[in-house]
Design a protein around this motif. Structure first.
Motif, PDB file in Angstrom:
ATOM      1  N   UNK A 110       0.858  -1.173   0.000  1.00  0.00           N
ATOM      2  CA  UNK A 110       0.000   0.000   0.000  1.00  0.00           C
ATOM      3  C   UNK A 110       0.895   1.224   0.000  1.00  0.00           C
ATOM      4  N   UNK A 111       0.760   2.049  -1.024  1.00  0.00           N
ATOM      5  CA  UNK A 111       1.566   3.253  -1.145  1.00  0.00           C
ATOM      6  C   UNK A 111       0.720   4.415  -0.626  1.00  0.00           C
ATOM      7  N   UNK A 112       1.158   4.959   0.508  1.00  0.00           N
ATOM      8  CA  UNK A 112       0.397   6.011   1.165  1.00  0.00           C
ATOM      9  C   UNK A 112       1.314   7.196   1.430  1.00  0.00           C
ATOM     10  N   UNK A 113       1.047   7.933   2.499  1.00  0.00           N
ATOM     11  CA  UNK A 113       1.753   9.171   2.820  1.00  0.00           C
ATOM     12  C   UNK A 113       2.217   9.138   4.267  1.00  0.00           C
ATOM     13  N   UNK A 114       3.097  10.066   4.610  1.00  0.00           N
ATOM     14  CA  UNK A 114       3.741  10.020   5.916  1.00  0.00           C
ATOM     15  C   UNK A 114       2.769   9.966   7.098  1.00  0.00           C
ATOM     16  N   UNK A 115       1.861  10.921   7.208  1.00  0.00           N
ATOM     17  CA  UNK A 115       0.995  10.944   8.390  1.00  0.00           C
ATOM     18  C   UNK A 115       0.135   9.678   8.505  1.00  0.00           C
ATOM     19  N   UNK A 116      -0.535   9.231   7.449  1.00  0.00           N
ATOM     20  CA  UNK A 116      -1.315   7.998   7.598  1.00  0.00           C
ATOM     21  C   UNK A 116      -0.465   6.788   8.001  1.00  0.00           C
ATOM     22  N   UNK A 117       0.746   6.702   7.455  1.00  0.00           N
ATOM     23  CA  UNK A 117       1.630   5.590   7.811  1.00  0.00           C
ATOM     24  C   UNK A 117       2.047   5.695   9.270  1.00  0.00           C
ATOM     25  N   UNK A 126       0.660   0.503  19.898  1.00  0.00           N
ATOM     26  CA  UNK A 126      -0.085   0.991  21.060  1.00  0.00           C
ATOM     27  C   UNK A 126       0.546   2.252  21.666  1.00  0.00           C
ATOM     28  N   UNK A 127       0.981   3.133  20.775  1.00  0.00           N
ATOM     29  CA  UNK A 127       1.537   4.419  21.186  1.00  0.00           C
ATOM     30  C   UNK A 127       0.465   5.484  21.018  1.00  0.00           C
ATOM     31  N   UNK A 128       0.588   6.563  21.766  1.00  0.00           N
ATOM     32  CA  UNK A 128      -0.325   7.696  21.582  1.00  0.00           C
ATOM     33  C   UNK A 128      -0.200   8.204  20.152  1.00  0.00           C
ATOM     34  N   UNK A 129      -1.327   8.565  19.563  1.00  0.00           N
ATOM     35  CA  UNK A 129      -1.299   9.069  18.196  1.00  0.00           C
ATOM     36  C   UNK A 129      -0.702  10.469  18.120  1.00  0.00           C
ATOM     37  N   UNK A 130      -0.976  11.295  19.124  1.00  0.00           N
ATOM     38  CA  UNK A 130      -0.392  12.633  19.167  1.00  0.00           C
ATOM     39  C   UNK A 130       1.116  12.493  19.349  1.00  0.00           C
ATOM     40  N   UNK A 131       1.877  13.267  18.581  1.00  0.00           N
ATOM     41  CA  UNK A 131       3.320  13.120  18.601  1.00  0.00           C
ATOM     42  C   UNK A 131       3.972  14.384  18.047  1.00  0.00           C
ATOM     43  N   UNK A 132       5.270  14.452  18.179  1.00  0.00           N
ATOM     44  CA  UNK A 132       6.049  15.552  17.628  1.00  0.00           C
ATOM     45  C   UNK A 132       6.405  15.183  16.188  1.00  0.00           C
ATOM     46  N   UNK A 133       5.869  15.890  15.185  1.00  0.00           N
ATOM     47  CA  UNK A 133       6.131  15.541  13.786  1.00  0.00           C
ATOM     48  C   UNK A 133       7.610  15.544  13.409  1.00  0.00           C
ATOM     49  N   UNK A 134       8.428  16.274  14.159  1.00  0.00           N
ATOM     50  CA  UNK A 134       9.863  16.313  13.861  1.00  0.00           C
ATOM     51  C   UNK A 134      10.553  15.000  14.221  1.00  0.00           C
ATOM     52  N   UNK A 136       9.150  11.887  13.627  1.00  0.00           N
ATOM     53  CA  UNK A 136       8.494  10.778  12.920  1.00  0.00           C
ATOM     54  C   UNK A 136       9.521   9.846  12.311  1.00  0.00           C
ATOM     55  N   UNK A 137       9.224   8.564  12.388  1.00  0.00           N
ATOM     56  CA  UNK A 137      10.059   7.573  11.720  1.00  0.00           C
ATOM     57  C   UNK A 137       9.290   7.122  10.490  1.00  0.00           C
ATOM     58  N   UNK A 138       9.471   7.840   9.404  1.00  0.00           N
ATOM     59  CA  UNK A 138       8.810   7.513   8.143  1.00  0.00           C
ATOM     60  C   UNK A 138       9.401   8.428   7.091  1.00  0.00           C
ATOM     61  N   UNK A 139      10.364   7.926   6.345  1.00  0.00           N
ATOM     62  CA  UNK A 139      11.014   8.737   5.328  1.00  0.00           C
ATOM     63  C   UNK A 139      10.448   8.417   3.952  1.00  0.00           C
ATOM     64  N   UNK A 140      10.854   9.185   2.955  1.00  0.00           N
ATOM     65  CA  UNK A 140      10.406   8.943   1.588  1.00  0.00           C
ATOM     66  C   UNK A 140      10.774   7.530   1.151  1.00  0.00           C
TER      67      UNK A 140
END
Length: 175
Positions: A110-117, A126-134, A136-140
């Protein structure tokens, strides 16, 4: 980057390919389609959420200097600038669950985007969804692999097959 991602799973039995309707996701899915001979199934639920800051460079804390942005930043734990994290999580997991149920014994991409992934990765861990976007572990062109354990998904792997290209690139913001 997408070519390297597709090559990285060359030994996997892929049976279906889904992509967000946004052009950049469709283009990123193309090497997968060519390599594995799979049609790209456009899946609306894995799209990047729209938000008030779309098309602009969002830099914190500089954004606080823009009074027009203030109403959008009332509660960063419950985004007021766009789709709520729980909504993104729910639609993503629903799409993943349906794709998994429809897979005929093979694996799916499934090819998606950073925030949805990120929402899926945080949810299955089971981590809180709210997080610091800086942070994120999800690169191009990164790959987050899920596995099914009983009635839930778990993260099985994370890799960055295009990491070397990413390290040599310059971020000019959204285009």
């Amino acid at each position: 980057m997408a070519d390297l991602a597709a090559v990285s799973l060359a030994d996997r039995p892929l049976s279906a390919l889904y992509a967000s309707p946004l052009l950049r996701a469709q283009e990123s899915a193309q090497p997968w389609a060519e390599r594995y001979g799979l049609p790209i199934v456009t899946e609306e639920r894995i799209i990047e959420p729209a938000n008030w800051f779309e098309g602009s460079r969002f830099r914190f804390p500089q954004v606080l200097g823009n009074p027009r942005a203030w109403p959008q930043l009332i509660n960063p734990l419950k985004p007021s600038w766009g789709e709520a994290f729980v909504s993104v999580e729910a639609r993503m997991l629903e799409a993943i669950d349906e794709a998994w149920a429809a897979a005929a014994g093979g694996e799916i991409v499934m090819v998606s985007h950073q925030l949805p992934i990120v929402m899926v990765a945080r949810s299955v861990k089971k981590m809180r969804l709210a997080h610091d976007p800086r942070r994120r572990r999800c690169t191009l062109s990164s790959i987050t692999t899920l596995a099914r354990e009983g009635d839930r998904f778990v993260e099985a792997d994370y890799q960055e097959p295009a990491g070397e290209l990413l390290a040599a690139s310059i971020d000019l913001g959204a285009v």
